[in-house]
Design a protein around this motif. Structure first.
Motif, PDB file in Angstrom:
ATOM      1  N   ALA A  11       0.829  -1.205   0.000  1.00  0.00           N
ATOM      2  CA  ALA A  11       0.000   0.000   0.000  1.00  0.00           C
ATOM      3  C   ALA A  11       0.861   1.252   0.000  1.00  0.00           C
ATOM      4  CB  ALA A  11      -0.919   0.014   1.217  1.00  0.00           C
ATOM      5  N   VAL A  12       0.388   2.253  -0.718  1.00  0.00           N
ATOM      6  CA  VAL A  12       0.971   3.597  -0.688  1.00  0.00           C
ATOM      7  C   VAL A  12      -0.025   4.526  -0.015  1.00  0.00           C
ATOM      8  CG1 VAL A  12       1.470   5.620  -2.120  1.00  0.00           C
ATOM      9  CG2 VAL A  12       2.497   3.424  -2.680  1.00  0.00           C
ATOM     10  N   VAL A  13       0.455   5.307   0.946  1.00  0.00           N
ATOM     11  CA  VAL A  13      -0.369   6.312   1.621  1.00  0.00           C
ATOM     12  C   VAL A  13       0.290   7.666   1.423  1.00  0.00           C
ATOM     13  CG1 VAL A  13      -1.405   7.069   3.793  1.00  0.00           C
ATOM     14  CG2 VAL A  13      -1.072   4.618   3.367  1.00  0.00           C
ATOM     15  N   THR A  14      -0.364   8.563   0.692  1.00  0.00           N
ATOM     16  CA  THR A  14       0.194   9.912   0.559  1.00  0.00           C
ATOM     17  C   THR A  14      -0.179  10.718   1.804  1.00  0.00           C
ATOM     18  OG1 THR A  14      -1.704  10.906  -0.584  1.00  0.00           O
ATOM     19  CG2 THR A  14      -0.048   9.792  -1.949  1.00  0.00           C
ATOM     20  N   ALA A  25      -1.640   4.492   7.707  1.00  0.00           N
ATOM     21  CA  ALA A  25      -0.435   3.696   7.481  1.00  0.00           C
ATOM     22  C   ALA A  25      -0.222   2.691   8.611  1.00  0.00           C
ATOM     23  CB  ALA A  25       0.779   4.608   7.334  1.00  0.00           C
ATOM     24  N   SER A  26      -0.410   3.136   9.843  1.00  0.00           N
ATOM     25  CA  SER A  26      -0.231   2.243  10.994  1.00  0.00           C
ATOM     26  C   SER A  26      -1.253   1.113  10.984  1.00  0.00           C
ATOM     27  CB  SER A  26      -0.353   3.041  12.294  1.00  0.00           C
ATOM     28  OG  SER A  26       0.638   4.039  12.386  1.00  0.00           O
ATOM     29  N   THR A  27      -2.506   1.444  10.667  1.00  0.00           N
ATOM     30  CA  THR A  27      -3.561   0.435  10.640  1.00  0.00           C
ATOM     31  C   THR A  27      -3.300  -0.610   9.565  1.00  0.00           C
ATOM     32  OG1 THR A  27      -5.218   1.964  11.507  1.00  0.00           O
ATOM     33  CG2 THR A  27      -6.038   0.067  10.282  1.00  0.00           C
ATOM     34  N   LEU A  28      -2.944  -0.168   8.370  1.00  0.00           N
ATOM     35  CA  LEU A  28      -2.674  -1.123   7.294  1.00  0.00           C
ATOM     36  C   LEU A  28      -1.469  -1.999   7.623  1.00  0.00           C
ATOM     37  CD1 LEU A  28      -3.266   1.090   4.107  1.00  0.00           C
ATOM     38  CD2 LEU A  28      -4.855  -0.476   5.232  1.00  0.00           C
ATOM     39  N   ALA A  29      -0.430  -1.399   8.198  1.00  0.00           N
ATOM     40  CA  ALA A  29       0.746  -2.185   8.587  1.00  0.00           C
ATOM     41  C   ALA A  29       0.393  -3.195   9.667  1.00  0.00           C
ATOM     42  CB  ALA A  29       1.856  -1.254   9.057  1.00  0.00           C
ATOM     43  N   ASP A  30      -0.420  -2.789  10.638  1.00  0.00           N
ATOM     44  CA  ASP A  30      -0.836  -3.705  11.699  1.00  0.00           C
ATOM     45  C   ASP A  30      -1.633  -4.886  11.152  1.00  0.00           C
ATOM     46  OD1 ASP A  30       0.373  -2.147  13.612  1.00  0.00           O
ATOM     47  OD2 ASP A  30      -1.475  -1.181  14.295  1.00  0.00           O
ATOM     48  N   ARG A  31      -2.308  -4.668  10.029  1.00  0.00           N
ATOM     49  CA  ARG A  31      -3.120  -5.716   9.422  1.00  0.00           C
ATOM     50  C   ARG A  31      -2.363  -6.515   8.370  1.00  0.00           C
ATOM     51  NH1 ARG A  31      -9.344  -3.461   8.990  1.00  0.00           N
ATOM     52  NH2 ARG A  31      -9.468  -2.605  11.097  1.00  0.00           N
ATOM     53  N   ALA A  45       6.657   8.600   9.626  1.00  0.00           N
ATOM     54  CA  ALA A  45       6.085   7.328   9.189  1.00  0.00           C
ATOM     55  C   ALA A  45       6.243   6.278  10.279  1.00  0.00           C
ATOM     56  CB  ALA A  45       6.756   6.860   7.904  1.00  0.00           C
ATOM     57  N   PRO A  46       5.258   5.377  10.415  1.00  0.00           N
ATOM     58  CA  PRO A  46       5.339   4.383  11.486  1.00  0.00           C
ATOM     59  C   PRO A  46       6.501   3.417  11.298  1.00  0.00           C
ATOM     60  CG  PRO A  46       3.518   3.884   9.996  1.00  0.00           C
ATOM     61  CD  PRO A  46       4.033   5.237   9.616  1.00  0.00           C
ATOM     62  N   ALA A  47       6.948   2.846  12.389  1.00  0.00           N
ATOM     63  CA  ALA A  47       8.047   1.887  12.342  1.00  0.00           C
ATOM     64  C   ALA A  47       7.696   0.750  11.395  1.00  0.00           C
ATOM     65  CB  ALA A  47       8.316   1.351  13.744  1.00  0.00           C
ATOM     66  N   GLY A  48       8.650   0.398  10.552  1.00  0.00           N
ATOM     67  CA  GLY A  48       8.434  -0.684   9.608  1.00  0.00           C
ATOM     68  C   GLY A  48       7.925  -0.249   8.266  1.00  0.00           C
ATOM     69  N   ALA A  49       7.381   0.971   8.193  1.00  0.00           N
ATOM     70  CA  ALA A  49       6.897   1.491   6.916  1.00  0.00           C
ATOM     71  C   ALA A  49       8.056   2.134   6.158  1.00  0.00           C
ATOM     72  CB  ALA A  49       5.784   2.503   7.126  1.00  0.00           C
ATOM     73  N   LEU A  50       7.936   2.156   4.846  1.00  0.00           N
ATOM     74  CA  LEU A  50       8.925   2.799   3.996  1.00  0.00           C
ATOM     75  C   LEU A  50       8.555   4.268   3.850  1.00  0.00           C
ATOM     76  CD1 LEU A  50      11.297   2.707   1.953  1.00  0.00           C
ATOM     77  CD2 LEU A  50       9.618   2.015   0.208  1.00  0.00           C
TER      78      LEU A  50
END
Length: 251
Positions: A11-14, A25-31, A45-50
């Protein structure tokens, strides 16, 4: 614990560095999603996200950022067009430069990101676009003429995009938040003559009596972007505490 319904998806989140975008971004990463945040300042940006530095008003920068993300993540399945800026005032208040600037970010920024992502989304079996719109698209709010005009365009564009791309397997929807407790809203409150009185007024105009949370908006975005909404496209989902549809009696 969140279900891993985005496992294997990218996923890309602008505007993913703060506020609603950060919550999304955090919700999608958590899922389970691999997430890239495109932002003028991606440090949040949340930890783990690019995190990728990107200004959505720069077509070349947007194209380069998306290509970089696709190389890093191995593909693209979800685009959340969230980047946006606000404006205050009546139709007479803002300069034409500001009108151009807000539309450049809120509307053309969405167009640039979508154009860059569509070739990759067409290759996905789970392609979805979710645009962050606003209650301002459907309710007349005082001193929000420019912002409302830009978000009205986003809502109409969402429906047109949904019609254009449904046969390509790309679903397009939008969320219409009410007043959300974000850093931007807090900055607006800090400029008011009486910030606490202004906060009470913002809470009171939503039937729930409180501001919407960024996490509540993120949950709605995740639903629209996810497999449970596979039959949902061209939908405008209000996350506004009842502001658009409810008319309560004052006893």
């Amino acid at each position: 614990m969140s279900k891993p319904d985005f496992e294997g998806l990218a996923a890309v989140v602008t505007g993913g560095g703060s506020g609603i975008g950060l919550a999304v971004a955090s919700t999608l990463a958590d899922r389970g999603a691999a997430v890239a945040c495109l932002d003028v300042d991606p440090s949040g940006a949340p930890a783990g996200a690019l995190g990728v530095s990107c200004d959505v008003t720069d077509e070349h920068a947007v194209t380069e950022a998306v290509e970089h993300v696709v190389r890093r993540l191995g593909g693209l399945d979800v685009l959340v067009n969230n980047a946006g800026i606000g404006a205050q005032g009546s139709v007479e208040s803002n300069s034409y430069e500001e009108w151009n600037r807000v539309f450049d970010v809120n509307v053309l920024g969405l167009v640039r990101a979508t154009r860059a992502c569509l070739p990759h989304l067409r290759a996905s079996a789970s392609a979805a676009i979710v645009n962050t719109c606003s209650i301002a698209a459907t309710a007349g709010l005082p001193q929000r003429a420019l912002y409302s005009a830009s978000k009205g365009a986003v809502q109409s564009l969402t429906l047109a995009m949904a019609a254009d791309h449904v046969t390509e397997g790309v679903r397009v929807n939008c969320v219409n938040p009410g007043t959300v407790d974000t850093p931007w809203v807090r900055r607006l409150l800090s400029t008011a003559a009486d910030p606490e009185d202004e906060l009470r007024a913002l809470r009171a105009r939503q039937p729930t009596g409180r501001l919407v949370t960024a996490e509540e908006v993120a949950g709605a975005v995740a639903y629209l972007a996810g497999p449970d909404a596979g039959a949902t496209t061209g939908t405008v989902l209000a996350v506004d505490g009842g502001m658009n549809g409810l008319r309560l009696r004052n006893e």
